[in-house]
Every structure is written in structure tokens, then in C-alpha cells.
Design a protein around this motif. Structure first.
Motif, short mmCIF file in Angstrom:
data_model
loop_
_atom_site.label_atom_id
_atom_site.label_comp_id
_atom_site.label_asym_id
_atom_site.label_seq_id
_atom_site.Cartn_x
_atom_site.Cartn_y
_atom_site.Cartn_z
N GLU A 1 0.83 -1.21 0.00
CA GLU A 1 0.00 0.00 0.00
C GLU A 1 0.86 1.26 0.00
OE1 GLU A 1 -0.21 -2.30 2.44
OE2 GLU A 1 -2.15 -3.26 2.21
N TRP B 1 1.31 4.31 -2.87
CA TRP B 1 1.23 5.75 -2.61
C TRP B 1 2.49 6.45 -3.12
CZ3 TRP B 1 3.97 9.51 -0.12
CH2 TRP B 1 3.33 10.73 0.00
N TRP C 1 4.50 6.02 8.00
CA TRP C 1 3.52 4.94 7.85
C TRP C 1 3.35 4.17 9.16
CZ3 TRP C 1 0.23 3.47 4.05
CH2 TRP C 1 -0.28 2.18 4.08
N GLY D 1 -0.23 2.63 9.62
CA GLY D 1 -0.68 2.35 8.26
C GLY D 1 -1.09 0.91 8.02
N ASP E 1 -4.66 0.99 9.51
CA ASP E 1 -5.56 1.98 8.91
C ASP E 1 -4.83 2.73 7.79
OD1 ASP E 1 -7.60 3.71 8.37
OD2 ASP E 1 -7.52 4.76 10.29
N PRO E 2 -4.76 2.14 6.60
CA PRO E 2 -4.05 2.79 5.49
C PRO E 2 -4.61 4.16 5.10
CG PRO E 2 -4.53 0.50 4.95
CD PRO E 2 -5.25 0.82 6.22
N ASP E 3 -5.93 4.35 5.23
CA ASP E 3 -6.52 5.63 4.83
C ASP E 3 -6.01 6.78 5.70
OD1 ASP E 3 -7.95 4.58 2.73
OD2 ASP E 3 -9.70 4.13 3.98
N THR E 4 -5.85 6.54 6.99
CA THR E 4 -5.30 7.55 7.89
C THR E 4 -3.85 7.84 7.52
OG1 THR E 4 -6.77 6.86 9.67
CG2 THR E 4 -4.85 8.13 10.30
N TYR F 1 -2.47 7.45 4.55
CA TYR F 1 -2.47 8.20 3.29
C TYR F 1 -2.76 9.68 3.55
CZ TYR F 1 -2.89 3.71 0.80
OH TYR F 1 -2.69 2.45 0.31
N SER F 2 -3.72 9.95 4.42
CA SER F 2 -4.06 11.33 4.74
C SER F 2 -2.88 12.07 5.35
CB SER F 2 -5.25 11.38 5.70
OG SER F 2 -6.39 10.86 5.10
N ARG F 3 -2.18 11.41 6.25
CA ARG F 3 -1.02 12.04 6.91
C ARG F 3 0.11 12.27 5.91
NH1 ARG F 3 0.88 15.72 9.70
NH2 ARG F 3 2.74 15.25 10.88
N ASN G 1 -0.18 12.62 2.67
CA ASN G 1 -0.61 13.70 1.77
C ASN G 1 -0.48 15.06 2.43
OD1 ASN G 1 -1.27 12.14 -0.49
ND2 ASN G 1 -3.30 11.68 0.32
#
Length: 89
Positions: free
Chosen positions: A33, A37, A54, A59, A62-65, A67-69, A71
Motif C-alpha cells: 500500500e 502511494w 507509515w 498504516g 488503517d491505510p486511509d489515515t 495516506y491522509s497524513r 498527503n
């Protein structure tokens, strides 16, 4: 090319550091994952710094969290870089 511009990056007092290990092996060892990214990131990230963030954010759970961090950090770095170039004009 003048002599000054030819040697500008070679006259530093900062000591060189060799990388330990292969950068591609470090990249290949990242979670799938995170590699996904990194492939679409705007800036070049080192595998070590991306993995540090990560892991800190969790990560794997919770990969979405994560990714948000990632980004948010990348956007902050892009904005900081844009400010540097605005001052230089």
C-alpha cells in the motif's frame, strides 16, 4: 562554464554519508500500500522516511489515515517550497 559554477557543489564542509544497503531493496521491502502511494507522490520520498511515517500513524491497521497524513506532509512541503520560489522572484 566558469570555474566557479563548475565546482559549486563540490566545495562543501558537510561530510558525505554512504547509504547502507540498496535503495531498491529498501523500496521493495515496503508494504504494498505504501509503495502504491509512493508511486503517485509528487515529491521523491526516501523509503525510510515514508515507512517511519507509515508506522507512526499505523498504516498497517488503517491505510486511509496513513495516506491522509502522508498527503498532508507532502502538501506542506510543496507549499513551503512554493514560498521559497516566491521570495526568490
Amino acid at each position: 562554464m566558469s570555474d566557479r559554477s563548475k565546482n559549486r557543489n563540490l566545495r562543501t564542509q558537510i561530510k558525505r554519508r554512504r547509504r547502507a544497503g540498496s535503495p531498491m531493496q529498501a523500496y521493495d521491502a515496503l508494504p504494498a500500500e505504501l509503495r502504491l502511494w509512493l508511486a503517485s507522490a509528487c515529491l521523491p520520498w526516501s523509503p525510510a522516511s515514508a515507512l517511519r511515517i507509515w508506522d507512526k500513524v499505523g498504516g498497517a491497521r488503517d491505510p486511509d489515515t496513513a495516506y491522509s497524513r502522508l498527503n498532508a506532509i507532502e502538501q506542506s512541503m510543496l507549499q513551503r517550497d512554493a514560498q521559497v520560489w516566491e521570495v526568490a522572484r
